[in-house]
Design a protein around this motif. Structure first.
Motif, PDB file in Angstrom:
ATOM      1  N   ARG A  45       0.728  -1.529  -0.343  1.00  0.00           N
ATOM      2  CA  ARG A  45      -0.397  -0.054  -0.299  1.00  0.00           C
ATOM      3  C   ARG A  45       0.550   1.559  -0.193  1.00  0.00           C
ATOM      4  NH1 ARG A  45      -4.479  -1.639  -1.978  1.00  0.00           N
ATOM      5  NH2 ARG A  45      -4.990  -3.413  -0.584  1.00  0.00           N
ATOM      6  N   ASN A  52      -5.806   6.491  -4.967  1.00  0.00           N
ATOM      7  CA  ASN A  52      -6.804   6.333  -5.010  1.00  0.00           C
ATOM      8  C   ASN A  52      -7.649   7.746  -5.446  1.00  0.00           C
ATOM      9  OD1 ASN A  52      -5.559   7.649  -2.787  1.00  0.00           O
ATOM     10  ND2 ASN A  52      -7.558   6.994  -1.263  1.00  0.00           N
ATOM     11  N   TYR A  58     -10.824   3.017  -7.468  1.00  0.00           N
ATOM     12  CA  TYR A  58      -9.864   2.672  -7.235  1.00  0.00           C
ATOM     13  C   TYR A  58      -9.405   1.721  -6.880  1.00  0.00           C
ATOM     14  CZ  TYR A  58      -5.653   2.248  -4.471  1.00  0.00           C
ATOM     15  OH  TYR A  58      -4.205   1.609  -3.865  1.00  0.00           O
ATOM     16  N   THR A  59     -10.493   1.240  -5.704  1.00  0.00           N
ATOM     17  CA  THR A  59     -10.643  -0.309  -5.136  1.00  0.00           C
ATOM     18  C   THR A  59     -10.693  -1.778  -5.897  1.00  0.00           C
ATOM     19  OG1 THR A  59     -10.816   0.787  -2.812  1.00  0.00           O
ATOM     20  CG2 THR A  59     -11.493  -1.769  -2.977  1.00  0.00           C
ATOM     21  N   ASP A  63      -8.203  -4.401  -7.622  1.00  0.00           N
ATOM     22  CA  ASP A  63      -8.604  -5.942  -7.229  1.00  0.00           C
ATOM     23  C   ASP A  63      -8.943  -6.396  -9.275  1.00  0.00           C
ATOM     24  OD1 ASP A  63      -9.090  -5.952  -4.504  1.00  0.00           O
ATOM     25  OD2 ASP A  63     -11.722  -5.589  -4.872  1.00  0.00           O
TER      26      ASP A  63
END
Length: 113
Positions: A45, A52, A58-59, A63
């Protein structure tokens, strides 16, 4: 891996898409000068700090890049998400290629191009 990705560009094969988003991305036309970013770099991270704020969804895009996204995404959303994942990978790649390992991989890409 990099040599195979360059070869896949010429064949237009989408067979890697089901096994790895990154493999598919690297083999896509126009991405010949991208190299594979180490998974541990992507998953750290700290290396993603601030991204982000640059990427919508973003997430989910992260993924998708790391092959953790549920397959239940609707086709309309999947297309937009793929655009965001491409952007995110490009931003991650820009940070990766200034590391010692990234520079080494970029030299390999340049040698095969």
């Amino acid at each position: 891996m990099l040599h195979r990705a360059v070869e896949d560009v010429s064949t237009g094969s989408d067979s890697d898409y089901s096994s790895s988003w990154i493999s598919w991305f690297l083999s896509s036309k126009g991405n010949e000068y991208f190299c594979e970013v180490d998974e541990d770099f992507i998953l750290d991270r700290f290396n993603l700090t601030g991204l982000n704020n640059e990427v919508t969804n973003y997430t989910q895009a992260l993924d998708l890049i790391t092959d953790q996204l549920d397959d239940d995404i609707q086709d309309e959303s999947r297309g937009n998400l793929d655009v965001q994942a491409r952007l995110l990978y490009g931003l991650i790649h820009a940070r990766w290629i200034v590391t010692a390992r990234g520079l080494t991989k970029m030299n390999l890409v340049d040698a095969h191009a």
